[in-house]
Design a protein around this motif. Structure first.
Motif, PDB file in Angstrom:
ATOM      1  N   ILE A 153      44.549  79.231   1.531  1.00  6.65           N
ATOM      2  CA  ILE A 153      45.581  79.122   3.488  1.00  6.65           C
ATOM      3  C   ILE A 153      44.551  77.282   3.047  1.00  6.65           C
ATOM      4  O   ILE A 153      43.603  77.567   3.447  1.00  6.65           O
ATOM      5  CB  ILE A 153      45.250  80.206   4.252  1.00  6.65           C
TER       6      ILE A 153
ATOM      7  N   LEU B 144      44.115  84.565  10.563  1.00  2.86           N
ATOM      8  CA  LEU B 144      43.796  84.810   8.996  1.00  2.86           C
ATOM      9  C   LEU B 144      43.101  86.103   8.648  1.00  2.86           C
ATOM     10  O   LEU B 144      43.246  86.510   7.345  1.00  2.86           O
ATOM     11  CB  LEU B 144      42.570  83.326   9.018  1.00  2.86           C
ATOM     12  N   GLN B 145      42.964  87.309   9.918  1.00  6.50           N
ATOM     13  CA  GLN B 145      41.773  88.394   8.506  1.00  6.50           C
ATOM     14  C   GLN B 145      43.532  88.530   8.959  1.00  6.50           C
ATOM     15  O   GLN B 145      43.860  89.403   8.483  1.00  6.50           O
ATOM     16  CB  GLN B 145      41.832  88.984  10.190  1.00  6.50           C
TER      17      GLN B 145
ATOM     18  N   GLN C 167      41.322  82.938   1.018  1.00  9.62           N
ATOM     19  CA  GLN C 167      42.749  83.270   1.322  1.00  9.62           C
ATOM     20  C   GLN C 167      43.808  82.278   0.837  1.00  9.62           C
ATOM     21  O   GLN C 167      44.633  82.873   0.644  1.00  9.62           O
ATOM     22  CB  GLN C 167      42.790  83.696   2.680  1.00  9.62           C
TER      23      GLN C 167
ATOM     24  N   LEU D  90      36.541  78.073   9.880  1.00 14.42           N
ATOM     25  CA  LEU D  90      37.430  78.528   9.618  1.00 14.42           C
ATOM     26  C   LEU D  90      38.516  77.700   8.633  1.00 14.42           C
ATOM     27  O   LEU D  90      38.961  78.598   7.778  1.00 14.42           O
ATOM     28  CB  LEU D  90      38.690  78.442  10.759  1.00 14.42           C
TER      29      LEU D  90
ATOM     30  N   SER E 116      45.543  88.047   5.866  1.00 14.76           N
ATOM     31  CA  SER E 116      45.201  88.938   4.226  1.00 14.76           C
ATOM     32  C   SER E 116      45.434  89.880   4.371  1.00 14.76           C
ATOM     33  O   SER E 116      45.079  90.150   3.446  1.00 14.76           O
ATOM     34  CB  SER E 116      43.000  88.117   4.685  1.00 14.76           C
TER      35      SER E 116
ATOM     36  N   GLU F 193      36.478  79.870   5.778  1.00 13.77           N
ATOM     37  CA  GLU F 193      37.217  81.436   5.263  1.00 13.77           C
ATOM     38  C   GLU F 193      39.240  81.475   5.154  1.00 13.77           C
ATOM     39  O   GLU F 193      38.720  81.981   4.468  1.00 13.77           O
ATOM     40  CB  GLU F 193      36.907  81.801   6.877  1.00 13.77           C
ATOM     41  N   ALA F 194      39.481  80.045   5.592  1.00 11.64           N
ATOM     42  CA  ALA F 194      40.834  79.968   5.212  1.00 11.64           C
ATOM     43  C   ALA F 194      40.944  79.912   3.059  1.00 11.64           C
ATOM     44  O   ALA F 194      41.461  80.758   2.633  1.00 11.64           O
ATOM     45  CB  ALA F 194      41.577  79.184   5.919  1.00 11.64           C
TER      46      ALA F 194
ATOM     47  N   LEU G  26      44.506  75.117   5.798  1.00 15.08           N
ATOM     48  CA  LEU G  26      44.441  74.639   7.834  1.00 15.08           C
ATOM     49  C   LEU G  26      44.826  73.520   7.744  1.00 15.08           C
ATOM     50  O   LEU G  26      43.992  72.785   7.317  1.00 15.08           O
ATOM     51  CB  LEU G  26      43.414  75.382   8.768  1.00 15.08           C
TER      52      LEU G  26
ATOM     53  N   THR H   9      42.510  81.658  15.774  1.00 11.93           N
ATOM     54  CA  THR H   9      42.973  81.276  14.017  1.00 11.93           C
ATOM     55  C   THR H   9      42.232  82.736  13.644  1.00 11.93           C
ATOM     56  O   THR H   9      42.777  82.803  12.390  1.00 11.93           O
ATOM     57  CB  THR H   9      42.100  80.095  14.086  1.00 11.93           C
ATOM     58  N   GLU H  10      40.939  82.924  13.848  1.00 14.53           N
ATOM     59  CA  GLU H  10      40.396  83.950  12.863  1.00 14.53           C
ATOM     60  C   GLU H  10      40.892  84.990  13.117  1.00 14.53           C
ATOM     61  O   GLU H  10      41.427  85.974  11.953  1.00 14.53           O
ATOM     62  CB  GLU H  10      39.167  83.925  14.259  1.00 14.53           C
TER      63      GLU H  10
END
Length: 258
Positions: free
Chosen positions: A104, A69-70, A102, A95, A73, A98-99, A106, A65-66
């Motif tokens: 996003i 996301l990268q 962006q 996560l 981005s 972090e999403a 989850l 998943t990480e």
């Protein structure tokens, strides 16, 4: 020759001299080799696999998943709202945060870890003023005597008047605990957000979003049965990843050209 107990042998130890990149993992049964992850985008007419990856099978689900996301981005505009429905094993609060940076969201199908007590309120029932970092009301709507946030532990502490709690009709469902001078409850910021997710899971809108994963759930079965990805005639991570990519391309072509 030295023989070690199984627990002392690293999962990254050599499994096959012809495939030094393959690893061992005891999950969903015993397996040796690689693990794949795919991202499937869809609309009312079509669906297509937009991202795929293949790694040694010790690669963790959250790490996939990480990586996604990268990748997103770097390729998608942050102003564009995106929703990614994921299996619970691919989700955690870090996560999710972090999403959000962006744009996003989850949407996990479930949450892993210990389940909360069904007889008690979730911590999401406490109203939190996140900018001021304090709890402003309890589940019954009462204002705490004290409320503060520990930035180091990322934890909220709430202290309530004992007389108010004793007269509260919701006290049996409240997670607050009596102490000598006040009734006190503490909960982490992460637990608070997870309980918010659990509450959303009960809504019809959330069920529809989570059920959207049904389209991707069948893809591994198709890749195994029709494209025989469990028996690719090559060795090594790079070659296996390229070969797997050919399988994904073939599947996309068949899906789009009908």
């Amino acid at each position: 020759m030295l023989f070690l107990p199984g627990k002392e042998i690293s999962p990254e130890s050599l499994q096959n001299p012809t495939d030094p990149d393959a690893t061992y993992r005891k999950q969903y049964g015993h397996s040796t080799g690689y693990v794949a992850n795919i991202v499937n985008a869809y609309n009312e007419e079509n669906q297509v696999i937009t991202h795929y990856d293949l790694e040694p099978n010790t690669y963790s689900d959250p790490k996939f998943t990480e990586d996604i996301l990268q990748s997103l981005s770097e390729t998608l505009s942050p102003t564009q709202k995106k929703i990614i429905s994921v299996d619970g094993a691919f989700y955690n609060d870090d996560l999710s945060q972090e999403a959000k940076k962006q744009n996003i969201e989850l949407v996990p199908s479930q949450l892993t870890g210990a389940k909360p007590n069904p007889d008690k309120f979730g911590y999401d029932q406490f109203e939190v003023e996140e900018k001021e970092q304090k709890v402003v009301t309890c589940p019954a709507g009462q204002t705490p005597d004290e409320s503060y946030y520990d930035a180091k532990k990322k934890c909220y502490t709430v202290k309530m008047d004992k007389a108010i709690c004793e007269a509260c009709p919701l006290q049996e469902q409240c997670p607050i605990k009596p102490q000598k001078k006040k009734n006190v409850v503490r909960f982490s910021e992460k637990r608070y957000r997870n309980d918010q997710v659990r509450a959303k899971m009960e809504t019809e809108e959330y069920h529809q979003l989570a059920n959207s994963r049904a389209g991707v759930e069948g893809i591994p079965s198709v890749l195994r049965r029709r494209y025989d990805v469990d028996h690719m005639p090559i060795r090594g991570l790079v070659r296996s990843k390229i070969w797997f990519g050919f399988k994904i391309a073939a599947m996309n072509f068949k899906s789009l050209v009908k």
